[in-house]
Design a protein around this motif. Structure first.
Motif, PDB file in Angstrom:
ATOM      1  N   ARG A  94     -40.146  11.433  19.792  1.00 59.27           N
ATOM      2  CA  ARG A  94     -39.885  10.955  20.488  1.00 59.27           C
ATOM      3  C   ARG A  94     -39.136  12.656  20.654  1.00 59.27           C
ATOM      4  N   LEU A  95     -38.992  13.472  21.403  1.00 54.93           N
ATOM      5  CA  LEU A  95     -38.273  14.615  21.635  1.00 54.93           C
ATOM      6  C   LEU A  95     -36.834  14.276  21.829  1.00 54.93           C
ATOM      7  N   LEU A  96     -35.382  14.799  20.836  1.00 60.72           N
ATOM      8  CA  LEU A  96     -34.358  14.804  20.304  1.00 60.72           C
ATOM      9  C   LEU A  96     -33.247  15.869  21.020  1.00 60.72           C
ATOM     10  N   ILE A  97     -32.402  15.751  21.750  1.00 61.33           N
ATOM     11  CA  ILE A  97     -31.939  16.722  22.352  1.00 61.33           C
ATOM     12  C   ILE A  97     -30.838  16.385  22.271  1.00 61.33           C
ATOM     13  N   ARG A  98     -29.941  17.512  21.347  1.00 62.46           N
ATOM     14  CA  ARG A  98     -28.482  17.458  21.376  1.00 62.46           C
ATOM     15  C   ARG A  98     -27.791  18.159  21.318  1.00 62.46           C
ATOM     16  N   LEU A  99     -27.005  18.715  22.249  1.00 63.05           N
ATOM     17  CA  LEU A  99     -26.687  19.804  22.740  1.00 63.05           C
ATOM     18  C   LEU A  99     -25.406  19.286  22.681  1.00 63.05           C
ATOM     19  N   PRO A 100     -23.821  20.015  21.171  1.00 62.25           N
ATOM     20  CA  PRO A 100     -22.823  19.635  21.217  1.00 62.25           C
ATOM     21  C   PRO A 100     -21.606  19.815  22.239  1.00 62.25           C
ATOM     22  N   ASN A 101     -21.815  21.293  22.950  1.00 58.67           N
ATOM     23  CA  ASN A 101     -21.358  22.227  24.122  1.00 58.67           C
ATOM     24  C   ASN A 101     -22.208  21.609  25.218  1.00 58.67           C
TER      25      ASN A 101
ATOM     26  N   VAL B 167     -22.578  24.742  28.724  1.00 54.13           N
ATOM     27  CA  VAL B 167     -23.862  25.117  28.998  1.00 54.13           C
ATOM     28  C   VAL B 167     -24.390  25.267  30.287  1.00 54.13           C
ATOM     29  N   LEU B 168     -24.090  23.704  30.978  1.00 54.88           N
ATOM     30  CA  LEU B 168     -24.843  23.604  32.139  1.00 54.88           C
ATOM     31  C   LEU B 168     -23.988  23.166  33.535  1.00 54.88           C
ATOM     32  N   ASN B 169     -22.342  23.793  32.742  1.00 56.88           N
ATOM     33  CA  ASN B 169     -21.896  24.314  33.580  1.00 56.88           C
ATOM     34  C   ASN B 169     -21.677  25.625  34.015  1.00 56.88           C
TER      35      ASN B 169
ATOM     36  N   VAL C 180     -25.447  14.065  33.827  1.00 52.27           N
ATOM     37  CA  VAL C 180     -26.533  15.255  33.054  1.00 52.27           C
ATOM     38  C   VAL C 180     -26.242  15.758  31.520  1.00 52.27           C
ATOM     39  N   ALA C 181     -24.805  15.829  31.548  1.00 47.20           N
ATOM     40  CA  ALA C 181     -24.612  17.196  30.060  1.00 47.20           C
ATOM     41  C   ALA C 181     -24.103  15.977  28.860  1.00 47.20           C
ATOM     42  N   ASP C 182     -23.703  14.448  29.766  1.00 50.98           N
ATOM     43  CA  ASP C 182     -23.775  13.626  28.721  1.00 50.98           C
ATOM     44  C   ASP C 182     -25.820  13.624  28.320  1.00 50.98           C
TER      45      ASP C 182
ATOM     46  N   LEU D 131     -27.538  15.600  28.131  1.00 58.80           N
ATOM     47  CA  LEU D 131     -27.579  16.363  26.980  1.00 58.80           C
ATOM     48  C   LEU D 131     -27.802  16.812  25.494  1.00 58.80           C
ATOM     49  N   THR D 132     -26.476  16.457  25.773  1.00 52.10           N
ATOM     50  CA  THR D 132     -25.090  15.679  24.100  1.00 52.10           C
ATOM     51  C   THR D 132     -26.222  15.020  23.484  1.00 52.10           C
ATOM     52  N   ASP D 133     -26.309  13.466  23.940  1.00 52.48           N
ATOM     53  CA  ASP D 133     -27.092  13.500  23.170  1.00 52.48           C
ATOM     54  C   ASP D 133     -29.024  12.000  23.888  1.00 52.48           C
ATOM     55  N   ASN D 134     -29.797  12.730  24.194  1.00 49.42           N
ATOM     56  CA  ASN D 134     -30.934  12.310  25.423  1.00 49.42           C
ATOM     57  C   ASN D 134     -31.165  11.004  24.063  1.00 49.42           C
ATOM     58  N   LYS D 135     -31.354  10.191  23.167  1.00 50.47           N
ATOM     59  CA  LYS D 135     -31.240   9.451  22.215  1.00 50.47           C
ATOM     60  C   LYS D 135     -33.011   9.871  22.859  1.00 50.47           C
ATOM     61  N   GLY D 136     -33.954  10.323  23.265  1.00 53.23           N
ATOM     62  CA  GLY D 136     -35.384  10.072  22.671  1.00 53.23           C
ATOM     63  C   GLY D 136     -35.834  10.221  24.049  1.00 53.23           C
ATOM     64  N   MET D 137     -34.847  10.226  25.289  1.00 54.70           N
ATOM     65  CA  MET D 137     -35.029  10.065  26.385  1.00 54.70           C
ATOM     66  C   MET D 137     -35.353  11.153  27.531  1.00 54.70           C
ATOM     67  N   GLY D 138     -36.654  11.201  28.223  1.00 52.02           N
ATOM     68  CA  GLY D 138     -36.565  12.469  29.610  1.00 52.02           C
ATOM     69  C   GLY D 138     -35.148  11.968  30.748  1.00 52.02           C
ATOM     70  N   LEU D 139     -35.029  12.761  31.726  1.00 50.08           N
ATOM     71  CA  LEU D 139     -34.320  12.890  32.816  1.00 50.08           C
ATOM     72  C   LEU D 139     -34.805  12.490  33.366  1.00 50.08           C
ATOM     73  N   PHE D 140     -34.226  11.405  34.782  1.00 51.75           N
ATOM     74  CA  PHE D 140     -34.615  10.977  35.893  1.00 51.75           C
ATOM     75  C   PHE D 140     -33.917  11.267  37.470  1.00 51.75           C
ATOM     76  N   CYS D 141     -33.236  12.151  37.886  1.00 51.32           N
ATOM     77  CA  CYS D 141     -32.506  12.359  39.104  1.00 51.32           C
ATOM     78  C   CYS D 141     -32.872  11.992  39.823  1.00 51.32           C
ATOM     79  N   MET D 142     -32.521  11.150  41.154  1.00 55.35           N
ATOM     80  CA  MET D 142     -32.956  10.333  42.229  1.00 55.35           C
ATOM     81  C   MET D 142     -32.026  10.798  42.899  1.00 55.35           C
TER      82      MET D 142
END
Length: 201
Positions: free
Chosen positions: A30-37, A41-43, A63-65, A67-78
């Motif tokens: 799974r795709l790992l995303i880890r963006l420290p700042n 960046v989102l702002n 959402v920023a959290d 991006l900091t570490d997605n733990k291999g998960m996608g994102l679902f905004c509802m």
């Protein structure tokens, strides 16, 4: 006869590697995303795309959290309309994915995706805007409904999905079934967008 002795214990790692050598993936990567700042960046992205109408909302922290570490998960905004879901999913995140992670993510509208079933199903990274409002597509007697099949691939093949909806869980369950919602829950992080529609003050 099955070997049940302790010294004959199966080496699962070796078995998985053996399948990989045959192009069968028992354990999707799974795709790992880890963006420290991530919040900074989102702002910046939201300011760019929203302009003078921009205000940081509580859900953006989640959402920023992610991006900091997605733990291999996608994102679902509802949630409610006019809270920035589409801007985040369709504009800000594709730019972040390209710049920081060198990944080009395919972006599509839910109302158009069923007419491009084969093309969409070949994508590994996908953003779908406004799920739940699309109609099934029929061609030569065949019915196409991309979303349930793509969510299935997210779990089985490790595909990566970012999506959003104004529908409730109950509406999504009626449209796609509990099985799809269960797999969506297992493969994406849910961020709830509550509050008033900011487009109308």
């Amino acid at each position: 006869m099955v070997n049940t002795q302790k010294d004959g214990m199966i080496d699962f790692g070796a078995c998985v590697r053996s399948y990989v050598e045959r192009n069968i993936n028992l354990q999707p990567q799974r795709l790992l995303i880890r963006l420290p700042n991530a919040k900074y960046v989102l702002n910046a992205g939201l300011k760019y795309f929203m302009g003078d109408s921009y205000t940081w909302l509580p859900e953006y922290d989640e959402v920023a959290d992610w991006l900091t570490d997605n733990k291999g998960m996608g994102l679902f905004c509802m949630g409610n309309c006019g809270r920035g879901k589409t801007t985040i999913c369709m504009q800000v995140l594709p730019c972040i994915m390209q710049y920081y992670f060198h990944r080009i993510i395919t972006v599509c509208l839910a109302r158009e995706m069923n007419t491009h079933y084969k093309e969409i199903m070949q994508k590994y990274l996908l953003v779908i805007d406004d799920i739940g409002r699309e109609e099934p597509y029929q061609e030569y007697g065949n019915h196409y409904n991309v979303f349930p099949d793509y969510v299935d691939d997210c779990e089985r093949k490790g595909k990566f999905l970012i999506t959003n909806t104004n529908c409730t869980k109950e509406e999504l369950a009626m449209k796609y079934g509990e099985r799809t919602l269960s797999r969506l829950k297992a493969t994406t992080r849910l961020v709830a967008f509550a509050g008033k529609d900011l487009r109308h003050g």
